[in-house]
Design a protein around this motif. Structure first.
Motif, PDB file in Angstrom:
ATOM      1  N   ALA A   2     -12.554 -37.630  42.695  1.00 39.47           N
ATOM      2  CA  ALA A   2     -11.974 -37.498  41.354  1.00 39.47           C
ATOM      3  C   ALA A   2     -11.060 -36.289  41.267  1.00 39.47           C
ATOM      4  O   ALA A   2     -10.008 -36.330  40.607  1.00 39.47           O
ATOM      5  N   THR A   3     -11.441 -35.195  41.951  1.00 41.75           N
ATOM      6  CA  THR A   3     -10.576 -34.005  41.961  1.00 41.75           C
ATOM      7  C   THR A   3      -9.249 -34.314  42.632  1.00 41.75           C
ATOM      8  O   THR A   3      -8.170 -33.956  42.135  1.00 41.75           O
ATOM      9  N   ASN A   4      -9.297 -35.009  43.788  1.00 41.78           N
ATOM     10  CA  ASN A   4      -8.075 -35.365  44.514  1.00 41.78           C
ATOM     11  C   ASN A   4      -7.204 -36.305  43.678  1.00 41.78           C
ATOM     12  O   ASN A   4      -5.970 -36.171  43.642  1.00 41.78           O
ATOM     13  N   ALA A   5      -7.850 -37.281  42.929  1.00 41.61           N
ATOM     14  CA  ALA A   5      -7.082 -38.199  42.092  1.00 41.61           C
ATOM     15  C   ALA A   5      -6.419 -37.470  40.932  1.00 41.61           C
ATOM     16  O   ALA A   5      -5.329 -37.847  40.492  1.00 41.61           O
ATOM     17  N   THR A   6      -7.060 -36.418  40.434  1.00 44.30           N
ATOM     18  CA  THR A   6      -6.475 -35.654  39.330  1.00 44.30           C
ATOM     19  C   THR A   6      -5.288 -34.815  39.800  1.00 44.30           C
ATOM     20  O   THR A   6      -4.292 -34.656  39.092  1.00 44.30           O
ATOM     21  N   LYS A   7      -5.392 -34.274  40.983  1.00 42.78           N
ATOM     22  CA  LYS A   7      -4.320 -33.410  41.498  1.00 42.78           C
ATOM     23  C   LYS A   7      -3.149 -34.213  42.046  1.00 42.78           C
ATOM     24  O   LYS A   7      -1.975 -33.884  41.801  1.00 42.78           O
ATOM     25  N   TYR A   8      -3.433 -35.285  42.837  1.00 40.43           N
ATOM     26  CA  TYR A   8      -2.354 -35.982  43.540  1.00 40.43           C
ATOM     27  C   TYR A   8      -2.315 -37.489  43.269  1.00 40.43           C
ATOM     28  O   TYR A   8      -1.291 -38.121  43.529  1.00 40.43           O
ATOM     29  N   GLY A   9      -3.431 -38.058  42.763  1.00 43.30           N
ATOM     30  CA  GLY A   9      -3.541 -39.506  42.749  1.00 43.30           C
ATOM     31  C   GLY A   9      -3.432 -40.156  41.382  1.00 43.30           C
ATOM     32  O   GLY A   9      -2.668 -39.722  40.511  1.00 43.30           O
ATOM     33  N   ALA A  10      -4.274 -41.182  41.168  1.00 47.52           N
ATOM     34  CA  ALA A  10      -4.135 -42.059  40.004  1.00 47.52           C
ATOM     35  C   ALA A  10      -4.388 -41.338  38.690  1.00 47.52           C
ATOM     36  O   ALA A  10      -3.835 -41.727  37.659  1.00 47.52           O
ATOM     37  N   PHE A  11      -5.221 -40.288  38.678  1.00 44.20           N
ATOM     38  CA  PHE A  11      -5.537 -39.605  37.430  1.00 44.20           C
ATOM     39  C   PHE A  11      -4.498 -38.541  37.068  1.00 44.20           C
ATOM     40  O   PHE A  11      -4.622 -37.873  36.046  1.00 44.20           O
ATOM     41  N   SER A  12      -3.468 -38.381  37.915  1.00 45.50           N
ATOM     42  CA  SER A  12      -2.454 -37.368  37.632  1.00 45.50           C
ATOM     43  C   SER A  12      -1.393 -37.859  36.663  1.00 45.50           C
ATOM     44  O   SER A  12      -0.550 -37.088  36.217  1.00 45.50           O
ATOM     45  N   ASN A  13      -1.366 -39.159  36.354  1.00 43.97           N
ATOM     46  CA  ASN A  13      -0.433 -39.687  35.344  1.00 43.97           C
ATOM     47  C   ASN A  13      -1.223 -40.374  34.244  1.00 43.97           C
ATOM     48  O   ASN A  13      -2.458 -40.325  34.231  1.00 43.97           O
ATOM     49  N   ALA A  14      -0.514 -41.037  33.337  1.00 44.99           N
ATOM     50  CA  ALA A  14      -1.170 -41.619  32.154  1.00 44.99           C
ATOM     51  C   ALA A  14      -1.618 -43.049  32.356  1.00 44.99           C
ATOM     52  O   ALA A  14      -2.326 -43.593  31.510  1.00 44.99           O
ATOM     53  N   VAL A  15      -1.221 -43.695  33.466  1.00 40.74           N
ATOM     54  CA  VAL A  15      -1.511 -45.127  33.616  1.00 40.74           C
ATOM     55  C   VAL A  15      -2.401 -45.422  34.817  1.00 40.74           C
ATOM     56  O   VAL A  15      -2.887 -46.547  34.965  1.00 40.74           O
ATOM     57  N   GLY A  16      -2.593 -44.469  35.689  1.00 43.68           N
ATOM     58  CA  GLY A  16      -3.361 -44.740  36.898  1.00 43.68           C
ATOM     59  C   GLY A  16      -4.827 -44.980  36.607  1.00 43.68           C
ATOM     60  O   GLY A  16      -5.376 -44.493  35.617  1.00 43.68           O
ATOM     61  N   TRP A  17      -5.479 -45.719  37.499  1.00 41.70           N
ATOM     62  CA  TRP A  17      -6.900 -46.022  37.349  1.00 41.70           C
ATOM     63  C   TRP A  17      -7.522 -46.234  38.712  1.00 41.70           C
ATOM     64  O   TRP A  17      -6.813 -46.421  39.716  1.00 41.70           O
ATOM     65  N   ALA A  18      -8.832 -46.205  38.734  1.00 44.78           N
ATOM     66  CA  ALA A  18      -9.565 -46.332  39.987  1.00 44.78           C
ATOM     67  C   ALA A  18     -10.503 -47.517  39.908  1.00 44.78           C
ATOM     68  O   ALA A  18     -11.220 -47.691  38.913  1.00 44.78           O
ATOM     69  N   HIS A  50      -5.114 -47.179  41.842  1.00 49.55           N
ATOM     70  CA  HIS A  50      -3.982 -48.053  41.526  1.00 49.55           C
ATOM     71  C   HIS A  50      -3.052 -47.343  40.549  1.00 49.55           C
ATOM     72  O   HIS A  50      -3.496 -46.534  39.726  1.00 49.55           O
ATOM     73  N   ASP A  51      -1.762 -47.708  40.625  1.00 44.96           N
ATOM     74  CA  ASP A  51      -0.731 -47.239  39.701  1.00 44.96           C
ATOM     75  C   ASP A  51      -0.586 -45.721  39.712  1.00 44.96           C
ATOM     76  O   ASP A  51      -0.151 -45.109  38.734  1.00 44.96           O
ATOM     77  N   GLY A  52      -0.948 -45.106  40.804  1.00 46.25           N
ATOM     78  CA  GLY A  52      -0.736 -43.675  40.920  1.00 46.25           C
ATOM     79  C   GLY A  52       0.606 -43.364  41.583  1.00 46.25           C
ATOM     80  O   GLY A  52       1.323 -44.267  42.045  1.00 46.25           O
ATOM     81  N   PRO A  53       1.012 -42.111  41.678  1.00 43.00           N
ATOM     82  CA  PRO A  53       2.257 -41.756  42.354  1.00 43.00           C
ATOM     83  C   PRO A  53       2.171 -42.013  43.863  1.00 43.00           C
ATOM     84  O   PRO A  53       1.084 -41.992  44.452  1.00 43.00           O
TER      85      PRO A  53
END
Length: 549
Positions: free
Chosen positions: A461-477, A499-502
């Motif tokens: 979750a930390t990695n997704a917040t910094k670089y992955g799906a949770f770093s934008n408004a539409v990404g999800w896991a 999904h839908d991450g940068p």
């Protein structure tokens, strides 16, 4: 606040009083209802009395006006002249003792007065109130006028006058017929309608003066009613409390005459109006005293039969727990239940002591393992950190993840926790719940696996917040898992797919987070892990065994 110690007799006596008290409260409610009904009945009786009295007075006035109308018609048509009118007027006054019919000309000259023989010369004296009524009658011409109370200028008595103008088609107002009725007539009407002799009843004119009264009528007729009475009698009828001219507190009701506008009022002395209340109060007080005394005495006496079992219980308790003899019966089920419970509690105390020692040993073991894990985290974090600030930040995050895992264990009393609950709890600080899609059967993780998976999910979750799906408004896991049984154990196949991450590409060596995930899956969970970077996000999969026993 704890209760003060008291004997069984005192408690039972109090219990008896508590049983009686609701009955007394119910009796009070019934008494109050009875008082209200009685007072409402008195109020209704008083209202009916004043209404009936007003109706009878209106009927009497109508009858007198009809007699005047007949006399007026005879004079207007000159049928028999003044002599016949005098004889007919005498017949009317004979029917009402003390009444007087007087015929006057518009200039005030008296033609006849039935209190004197026909032809008696009388002066033009008239009462001011009667003069006002005569002027009003001449102005209205065809209408009658009812005067307020006045003292006659010829006979020293109080009267009510009905003034009827005698009108001729050619000459206009020829005469004024005055029918003077003694106020005693109305006092008699009031007394005939009175239902209770102790009540006050009276009639007040439009000018606020008393026309008739059953209490001391000679003293108060002609006087002005009290201001409080006049203030509260502006409507057609009503009720209020006031003080009479005699200084007596009364409950007043009144009704207004539709014909004359007079106020007919009745006053119930408050000692009579409140009599049902005091009767009920004294009766209830007597019943309450007898009931409380009986309840207290009977409860106190009955408590004597319960003291012997209480003494037996005291002896059994004071004998000490080391004897452990079977509890004796006391004859009271509640006491027998207490004895059985005490025996069971003594046995449970020994079991709890043994269990406490086991928990202490297990706590020591878990504390050592936890300290070892923290030491490993600190060592690896220190190796991968470039500064103390980076070390502090990463170390705090890993300890927070471990703390949340410990929270789950503490909430479940250090028993297993479900994998779904571990994932949701560890992702809660990083994203909303709708950004994680969970699917998979229930998996009860043992305490060691709870801590390990908590660390793994925290890193993901930390990695997704910094670089992955949770770093934008539409990404999800998309988080899912499957189970495959293998004897007494099952193998958990776990996948974390973003999904839908940068778009992220591997550009350098793996960090400590990746190392921690791999080492936790391998060393603590005895499984395997694989990480891939897809175009729209991270794809992590792992498998590890879980013992179901």
């Amino acid at each position: 606040m704890p209760w003060r110690a008291s004997s069984l007799r005192q408690r039972l006596s109090t219990f008896g009083l508590l049983i009686v008290c609701p009955l007394l409260i119910a009796g009070s409610a019934v008494s109050i209802f009875y008082v209200l009904v009685e007072q409402q009945a008195s109020q209704n009786d008083a209202l009916a009395t004043v209404r009936n009295a007003a109706s009878v007075i209106d009927h009497e006035i109508n009858k007198d006006m009809l007699a005047l109308q007949i006399l007026s018609t005879s004079l207007a048509t000159n049928e028999g002249g003044v002599e016949r009118a005098y004889r007919e007027a005498k017949q009317v006054t004979d029917a009402i003792p003390g009444s007087v019919v007087e015929l006057r000309r518009p200039n005030g000259e008296t033609v006849f007065n039935t209190a004197f023989p026909l032809g008696t010369a009388l002066d033009k004296r008239t009462n001011e109130i009667l003069a006002i009524a005569e002027r009003e009658a001449k102005t209205k011409r065809s209408s009658y006028v009812i005067s307020d109370v006045f003292v006659s200028s010829r006979i020293p008595k109080t009267y009510i006058a009905i003034v009827q103008p005698v009108i001729s088609e050619n000459q206009g107002v020829m005469y004024l017929l005055n029918f003077e009725i003694p106020s005693d007539v109305f006092s008699n009407i009031l007394r005939s309608q009175l239902r209770e002799p102790e009540w006050l009843i009276g009639v007040t004119g439009k000018d606020g003066r008393i026309l008739a009264r059953n209490w001391d009528s000679e003293r108060y007729v002609g006087q002005r009613a009290s201001d409080i009475f006049l203030q509260h009698t502006q409507g057609d009828e009503g009720i209020f409390r006031a003080t009479t001219l005699d200084g007596i507190h009364v409950f007043n009701v009144y009704a207004r005459s539709k014909l004359t506008g007079w106020r007919v009022g009745a006053g119930i002395p408050m000692n009579i109006f409140d009599a049902p209340f005091y009767r009920s109060l004294f009766a209830l007080a007597g019943i309450a005293f007898v009931a409380l005394c009986c309840s207290f005495g009977l409860s106190y006496a009955y408590a004597g039969g319960m003291l012997k079992p209480a003494d037996e219980l005291r002896k059994l308790v004071s004998a000490g727990s080391h004897e452990r003899r079977p509890p004796s019966t006391t004859g009271l089920r509640e006491f027998d239940d207490v004895l059985a419970l005490l025996a069971k509690c003594l046995a449970d105390l020994d079991d709890r002591d043994r269990h406490k020692q086991t928990l202490v040993n297990e706590l020591n073991h878990r504390a050592k393992n936890t300290l070892t894990t923290i030491q490993a985290i600190a060592y690896q974090t220190h190796r991968q950190s470039k500064s103390w600030e980076e070390f502090r930040k990463h170390f705090e995050h890993r300890l927070s993840a471990m703390a949340r895992s410990f929270d789950l264990l503490t909430k479940n009393e250090w028993r297993s926790s479900d994998l779904r609950e571990v994932v949701l709890e560890c992702c809660k600080p990083f994203c909303e719940s709708h950004r994680i899609q969970l699917s998979g059967p229930p998996v009860p993780l043992p305490p060691t696996a709870v801590i390990g998976m908590g660390m793994v999910v925290h890193e993901l979750a930390t990695n997704a917040t910094k670089y992955g799906a949770f770093s934008n408004a539409v990404g999800w896991a998309d988080v899912k898992w499957e189970l495959q049984k293998s004897g007494t154990s099952v193998v958990v196949y776990f996948q974390w797919k973003e999904h839908d991450g940068p778009s992220v590409a591997q550009t350098g060596p793996k960090g400590f987070g990746s190392y921690l995930i791999a080492s936790t899956i391998t060393a603590e969970l005895h499984g395997k892990a694989e990480t891939r970077l897809e175009p729209d996000g991270l794809d992590f999969s792992a498998s590890f065994p879980v013992n179901l026993q």
